[in-house]
Design a protein around this motif. Structure first.
Motif, mmCIF file in Angstrom:
data_model
loop_
_atom_site.group_PDB
_atom_site.id
_atom_site.type_symbol
_atom_site.label_atom_id
_atom_site.label_comp_id
_atom_site.label_asym_id
_atom_site.label_seq_id
_atom_site.Cartn_x
_atom_site.Cartn_y
_atom_site.Cartn_z
ATOM 1 N N ALA A 72 2.479 9.753 0.739
ATOM 2 C CA ALA A 72 1.338 8.896 1.057
ATOM 3 C C ALA A 72 1.425 8.507 2.530
ATOM 4 O O ALA A 72 2.501 8.468 3.110
ATOM 5 N N GLU A 73 0.254 8.229 3.125
ATOM 6 C CA GLU A 73 0.273 7.744 4.497
ATOM 7 C C GLU A 73 0.667 6.280 4.487
ATOM 8 O O GLU A 73 0.541 5.605 3.479
ATOM 9 N N GLY A 74 1.135 5.764 5.600
ATOM 10 C CA GLY A 74 1.460 4.354 5.604
ATOM 11 C C GLY A 74 1.916 3.922 6.982
ATOM 12 O O GLY A 74 2.114 4.738 7.877
ATOM 13 N N ARG A 124 4.756 5.356 9.306
ATOM 14 C CA ARG A 124 4.974 6.734 8.888
ATOM 15 C C ARG A 124 4.224 7.669 9.819
ATOM 16 O O ARG A 124 3.131 7.341 10.270
ATOM 17 N N GLY A 177 -4.725 8.639 -0.803
ATOM 18 C CA GLY A 177 -3.469 8.814 -1.534
ATOM 19 C C GLY A 177 -3.294 7.789 -2.643
ATOM 20 O O GLY A 177 -2.203 7.584 -3.129
ATOM 21 N N GLN A 182 -3.324 4.606 -2.510
ATOM 22 C CA GLN A 182 -2.683 3.328 -2.188
ATOM 23 C C GLN A 182 -3.767 2.253 -2.171
ATOM 24 O O GLN A 182 -4.922 2.555 -1.856
ATOM 25 N N PHE A 232 -4.828 -1.533 -0.619
ATOM 26 C CA PHE A 232 -4.534 -2.569 0.373
ATOM 27 C C PHE A 232 -5.559 -3.687 0.249
ATOM 28 O O PHE A 232 -6.737 -3.421 -0.010
ATOM 29 N N THR A 276 -4.999 5.460 6.386
ATOM 30 C CA THR A 276 -4.794 4.059 5.993
ATOM 31 C C THR A 276 -5.488 3.155 7.008
ATOM 32 O O THR A 276 -4.979 2.125 7.397
ATOM 33 N N GLU A 305 -2.611 -1.601 6.580
ATOM 34 C CA GLU A 305 -1.307 -2.107 6.168
ATOM 35 C C GLU A 305 -0.892 -3.332 6.973
ATOM 36 O O GLU A 305 -0.375 -4.298 6.423
#
Lengths: 814, 115
Positions: free
Chosen positions: A333-335, A338, B39, B41, B43, B64, B78
């Motif tokens: 996963a992107e983050g 990273r 992906g 995720q 947030f 993201t 993030e």
């Protein structure tokens, strides 16, 4: 030492491995009784796919045969199901007998998840879990022309699909998510996988919500939410598994999603252990074989009173479909913090993506060339510091050590026979020769050698060869890339989408070597438009790649409210429509009602959650969206023409309405506004529109490429014709030519300035065959897009999505 | 990293948020935008662009990041920080996704009087 009694429930791969370790570590320590629900011993379940495809037989995948059980004095009770554990008396109970234990090992595995839809109990609907399922599928495939629908595009579903296809069945895979294997692959790799499967004759339908399985006495077809129906002789459900925990729950062991075990694989009862897919360790469930084998090792140690602790390891995935090469491992996963390294080789269908964090590799997705997969996996598992090999990491182990990391130096070091352009087979020597011969710009090299003239992904390399060869004499090209995600210009991307038949955003990003995994706010709306304009029937509009106004079919205002503009055909309205608009303004507390420059009414300040209800009210009065928010046809402004005006020469209002009814709903590179004036006095201000018609006694003057925004510019005469029908045909062809050729966000005046009015005239006025073909293509596109988005989104089942997901202010008040 | 909350509330299903999209949760302290990346995720950040208050939940989600629909400020989901030349940040909130459900910090129920 006294021999203890070990009872094992479940004769699968995990318990089989426990017994192997146990007999090796301390032979004779236990007297083992093995229960299995299947009427056979342990076989290698993950090799069922080759059995299904016919590449292996059941005998090939048996891991423990009768001889092995006999040699280790295992009492086999296959086909006998344990119904109860009596922990107080330490016995397990089946329909036939009670069996005492000193230690009990639960290895009941998992059960396939069957989605609760109508028809799931029909004969012919099956999971894909064990040998019996496999045999049933093989039997079904033996009928000529038999068709299978596989629900679930994960590992198991795709292996089933590939196996059935190899057996000669017609196979359709239905997958709920946007791309295949979304847990293991990112969209780019998912796209390549889908392409590979489709090449094998497997149809893949993503975003497929199964509504029901149809059939009378036996499965006949599968119905999707969108109304699609696939005929089927069998339906294989492979949407997931859930731990089989019933017996542990009934025995009041601690069970959450799985049977809870300690690091020693012991359950909440110290004499009962559990391993395999039925357990939950540290909140985690397990479905791949590697951690199951680790559990087995630990359980065997615990049974022989040796210290050991289970620590879940990183796992990697490979799909067992012959000829499909994919590999994924770790967390991709992107983050924040990273970084990713992406390598694409479109001509070979290779995609590699590495995810780095703190100079360590933490995830990898590889498609097409997985030779280095295990090397990457090793780096992930060992948490190797990769700082020193970062530049060449993606090329794998063979490139490590000593190589220069400066790309210019690397290009300079290439031998003359090194291939630069794969599409046209142009080597470096040929390019340097061309440069020596006077080709000192990218375009000149392209013209002379054909290098970088096809897919364009080697453009950067060709430029580097130019720079290395010419030194300071080389002036880098001024082609402005579409956005930082690519080196290609809009025009190149449009051309390549057409010539290489790229029909989805992941396809464009993969084949054209996008540098990001899912684009940005600048390229995504452009790609979405190019794709829907070029492939109206095949491409599925991507709402999430649209700017807010087009996504929500209303114009966002600075305070986050929206404006609503119903269409008024040619600017003509009625008392009934005005009443409905007034009612809507009252009902939804509209703070401002304003007349627009495009001859219609704007309701400003509407809350997002009120939009669908308001649209439904306006729909009920016969009104549709005015698309006041779109890069598409906005308005056709008219004057009253011969109908009422004493100077009118033609029915300008009627022509305007006809044009608007024909063109509405179409998406264009930028907004398009039309005007039709009934005489040269030009009350409809037609001469500063994108397309403007001025009616005269002898017919119609069609002007194009006007502007009245930041730029003010009069239209240029495209054609003068005598009939209304010709006017409509030429305008339609002009709009379609603009749709097919202009770059995103160029208004017609900008585009015409680039391509030149004479070319436009030659194409849509003088060449009647081309004109008619353009009109035909426009009609095809309109068969999809000439529809009211309000009606679609005002449907009751759509409305919840327009409101907040949750309102915590209400809960707090309670 | 934000400190893990002591209690969580179930907000809704992951599938309620479109992939590369967002939904809004109303709280006493203003709206919170819940984003779902490609992906999967999730947030949570305040639904107010630090530039001119634009509803970030309506922006285009890429990687993201989200681009504000009003003036194209790009924010990191993030960290809540503006990227590139722009300055500014929005508050981020802890989230948890389990079994296809999204959980938010229960403290959001009480926190902050109405803005």
């Amino acid at each position: 030492m006294m021999v203890q009694k070990l009872v094992v429930i479940g004769a699968g791969m995990a318990s089989g491995r426990v017994l192997e370790h146990l007999f090796e570590d301390m032979p004779g320590a236990y007297d083992v009784t093995l229960f299995g629900a299947e009427p056979r011993g342990n076989y290698n379940r993950i090799m069922l796919s080759p059995v299904l495809s016919g590449e292996k037989t059941y005998e090939d995948i048996v891991t423990h045969d009768a001889g092995w059980y006999a040699a280790h004095h295992v009492t086999c009770r296959f086909g006998e199901t344990i119904t109860k554990i009596d922990r107080a008396r330490k016995v397990v109970i089946s329909a036939k007998a009670e069996t005492p234990y000193d230690k009990l090992l639960i290895a009941t595995g998992s059960a396939p998840f069957m989605i609760p839809i109508a028809g799931r109990d029909l004969p012919g609907v099956m999971p894909y879990r064990d040998l019996d399922d496999t045999n049933a599928m093989v039997a079904a495939a033996s009928r000529p022309g038999a068709r299978a629908v596989v629900i679930g595009g994960g590992l198991l579903g795709l292996e089933a699909a590939a196996g059935l296809r190899l057996r000669g069945m017609e196979v359709v895979v239905l997958h709920l998510m946007g791309h295949l294997m979304e847990r293991q692959l990112d969209p780019a790799a998912g796209y390549l996988l889908q392409k590979d499967l489709e090449r094998r004759g497997i149809k893949v339908h993503c975003k497929a919500q199964t509504k029901a399985i149809l059939g009378n006495g036996h499965v006949e077809a599968v119905l999707l939410d969108d109304g699609t129906i696939y005929d089927a002789d069998i339906v294989v459900m492979a949407v997931g598994i859930r731990p089989e925990t019933r017996i542990a729950t009934d025995a009041h062991l601690e069970v959450e999603r799985g049977i809870v075990v300690s690091d020693q694989m012991v359950t909440s009862d110290p004499d009962i252990l559990a391993v395999g897919e039925c357990v939950q360790h540290n909140g985690q469930l397990f479905g791949l074989v590697a951690p199951l084998y680790d559990m087995a090792k630990v359980a065997a140690k615990t049974l022989t009173a040796e210290a050991a602790a289970f620590r879940p390891q990183q796992t990697s995935t490979k799909l067992k479909v012959t000829g499909v090469d994919l590999f994924s491992a770790g967390d991709f996963a992107e983050g924040d913090g990273r970084e990713e390294i992406v390598f694409r080789d479109p001509s070979r269908g290779v995609y590699k993506r590495l995810v780095l964090q703190d100079n360590r590799l933490i995830g990898a997705v590889i498609y097409g060339d997985t030779a280095d997969g295990n090397w990457f996996f090793g780096l992930i598992k060992d948490q190797t510091n990769i700082a020193d090999m970062r530049e060449t990491l993606i090329f794998g182990p063979s490139y490590q050590g000593g190589a220069s990391t400066d790309p210019m130096a690397a290009v300079a070091a290439l031998p003359p026979e090194a291939e630069i352009c794969g599409c046209n087979g142009v080597c470096k020597g040929k390019i340097t020769e061309a440069i020596a011969g006077g080709a000192i710009t990218l375009d000149a090299v392209r013209a002379k050698t054909k290098a970088s003239s096809s897919c364009g992904t080697c453009t950067g390399l060709v430029e580097q060869v130019l720079a290395v060869t010419l030194g300071d004499a080389y002036a880098a090209s001024t082609v402005k890339p579409m956005c930082p995600c690519t080196d290609l210009a809009h025009e190149d991307v449009r051309r390549l989408i057409k010539t290489r038949a790229l029909k989805s955003i992941p396809a464009v990003m993969q084949e054209l070597g996008w540098k990001t995994s899912c684009g940005c706010h600048s390229c995504r709306p452009a790609l979405n438009f190019y794709l829907l304009a070029d492939w109206p029937l095949e491409y599925q509009d991507d709402r999430q790649s649209r700017f807010v106004n087009e996504r929500n079919h209303a114009n966002i205002q600075k305070d986050g409210t929206y404006s609503v503009v119903p269409r008024m055909w040619g600017g003509v309205t009625s008392a009934r429509e005005l009443r409905a608009i007034a009612d809507a303004a009252d009902k939804y507390d509209v703070p401002m009602v304003k007349v627009t420059g495009g001859q219609r009414i704007d309701l400003l300040g509407v809350k997002k959650e009120d939009l669908p209800a308001m649209w439904a009210d306006l729909n009920a009065a016969g009104m549709v969206s005015g698309h006041a928010y779109s890069k598409g046809l906005r308005t056709v402004k008219t004057c009253v023409g011969t109908e009422f005006c004493r100077f009118g020469t033609q029915d300008s209002t009627g022509l305007g309405i006809k044009l608007e009814k024909l063109l509405w709903g179409s998406w264009t590179p930028h907004k398009v506004k039309l005007g039709v004036s009934g005489c040269p006095r030009n009350c409809a201000e037609a001469t500063c529109k994108d397309v403007g018609v001025v009616c005269v006694d002898s017919g119609y003057e069609i002007g194009v490429a006007g502007a009245a925004g930041m730029e003010v510019k009069a239209t240029e005469l495209l054609a003068k014709v005598t009939t209304e029908a010709e006017t409509i045909e030429i305008i339609t062809a002009f709009i379609q030519l603009y749709r097919e050729n202009a770059r995103y966000l160029d208004r017609p005046w900008k585009w015409v300035a680039k391509v030149g009015l004479p070319w436009v005239q030659a194409t849509v006025v003088e060449d009647s065959a081309t004109r008619r073909a353009l009109v035909e293509r426009f009609d095809v596109s309109q068969s999809v897009y000439r529809k009211d988005p309000w009606t679609e989104h005002a449907r009751p089942e759509e409305r919840a999505a327009w409101a907040p997901l949750a309102d915590l202010t209400l809960e707090a008040a309670e | 990293m934000t400190q893990a909350p002591s209690s969580w509330i179930d907000i809704g299903a992951l599938s309620d948020i479109p992939l590369r999209g967002a939904r809004v949760v109303r709280t006493q302290g203003g709206c919170i935008a819940l984003f779902r990346t490609v992906g999967d995720q999730v947030f949570a950040i305040d639904d107010r662009c630090p530039h001119k208050g634009g509803p970030l939940s309506e922006g285009i989600v890429h990687g993201t990041r989200v681009t504000c629909p009003l003036h194209n400020l790009v924010l990191d989901l993030e960290t809540g920080l503006a990227l590139g030349e722009d300055a500014g940040s929005v508050a981020t909130h802890p989230t948890r996704v389990e079994d296809g459900r999204i959980w938010l910090d229960a403290a959001l129920l009480e926190k902050r009087s109405a803005a």
